[in-house]
Design a protein around this motif. Structure first.
Motif, PDB file in Angstrom:
ATOM      1  N   MET A   1       0.858  -1.188   0.000  1.00 40.81           N
ATOM      2  CA  MET A   1       0.000   0.000   0.000  1.00 40.81           C
ATOM      3  C   MET A   1       0.895   1.238   0.000  1.00 40.81           C
ATOM      4  O   MET A   1       2.111   1.132   0.101  1.00 40.81           O
ATOM      5  CB  MET A   1      -0.925  -0.021   1.219  1.00 40.81           C
ATOM      6  N   ASP A   2       0.275   2.389  -0.094  1.00 37.43           N
ATOM      7  CA  ASP A   2       1.026   3.648  -0.090  1.00 37.43           C
ATOM      8  C   ASP A   2       1.829   3.787   1.203  1.00 37.43           C
ATOM      9  O   ASP A   2       1.412   3.294   2.254  1.00 37.43           O
ATOM     10  CB  ASP A   2       0.072   4.839  -0.210  1.00 37.43           C
ATOM     11  N   PRO A   3       2.970   4.481   1.151  1.00 40.47           N
ATOM     12  CA  PRO A   3       3.747   4.727   2.371  1.00 40.47           C
ATOM     13  C   PRO A   3       2.899   5.448   3.408  1.00 40.47           C
ATOM     14  O   PRO A   3       2.121   6.350   3.066  1.00 40.47           O
ATOM     15  CB  PRO A   3       4.893   5.622   1.884  1.00 40.47           C
ATOM     16  N   HIS A   4       3.033   5.034   4.671  1.00 40.77           N
ATOM     17  CA  HIS A   4       2.192   5.585   5.744  1.00 40.77           C
ATOM     18  C   HIS A   4       2.811   5.186   7.076  1.00 40.77           C
ATOM     19  O   HIS A   4       3.481   4.156   7.167  1.00 40.77           O
ATOM     20  CB  HIS A   4       0.775   4.998   5.614  1.00 40.77           C
ATOM     21  N   ILE A   5       2.572   5.973   8.113  1.00 40.49           N
ATOM     22  CA  ILE A   5       3.054   5.611   9.448  1.00 40.49           C
ATOM     23  C   ILE A   5       2.459   4.278   9.882  1.00 40.49           C
ATOM     24  O   ILE A   5       3.101   3.491  10.574  1.00 40.49           O
ATOM     25  CB  ILE A   5       2.770   6.727  10.487  1.00 40.49           C
TER      26      ILE A   5
END
Length: 188
Positions: free
Chosen positions: A33-37
């Motif tokens: 998935m998209d980069p995210h914390i």
């Protein structure tokens, strides 16, 4: 990008940290998935469970970049995916301790009205089911010079202003500070 996440503070609330986003990242592989914390937190959580080894997440950046908020989001992720959010209030206590820490260690700077002036090391304990069972926070590099000097347009630690603003309350007398509270600190 890889295992490094660059977070940028948008200076407004965005709907990318909601409960449904936590569940979307839960169980996913890094890079799916998209980069995210939450992707970084999920990877650490999975490795902790799989390898039964301690994990660390280092949050670094400039003043005002959102490091403290990113750490709060990671803790919220752990509380939610571990199932402990509905079973215990430990994670609520961990998250609730943040305003107290902020009052003691945060100050107004020219770049940020609520800037952490210290580093934090937060250690979160999990049980065998990977539910949060406790946490402890250590501080380091407290900016002690701020106690005696502030640059123009900056303030001391919030706690001094909160004590000054509450000095007329009856509870203040019990703190034993009334005799030594003659420091000229401008109140809000």
């Amino acid at each position: 990008s890889g295992i490094v996440l660059v977070a940028i503070n948008p200076y407004e609330q965005l709907p990318i940290y909601e409960q449904d986003v936590i569940y979307a990242y839960s169980g996913q592989n890094m890079g799916d998935m998209d980069p995210h914390i939450f992707a970084v937190a999920e990877e650490a959580y999975k490795q902790m469970a799989r390898d039964e080894k301690n994990q660390s997440i280092i949050v670094s950046g400039e003043s005002g970049a959102g490091k403290t908020v990113s750490a709060k989001y990671a803790m919220r992720f752990f509380a939610t995916v571990g199932g402990s959010a509905s079973e215990t209030n430990i994670e609520a206590k961990v998250l609730a301790s943040s305003p107290i820490m902020e009052a003691i260690g945060n100050a107004k700077t020219t770049r940020n009205d609520n800037s952490s002036r210290f580093g934090k090391y937060i250690q979160i304990g999990f049980d065998k089911r990977y539910h949060i069972i406790g946490a402890n926070m250590r501080t380091y590099l407290l900016e002690k010079s701020r106690v005696v000097f502030q640059a123009e347009d900056e303030r001391n630690y919030h706690i001094f202003y909160q004590l000054c603003a509450s000095s007329s309350l009856p509870e203040f007398k019990d703190l034993g500070l009334s005799k030594c509270w003659h420091i000229p600190v401008p109140c809000w």
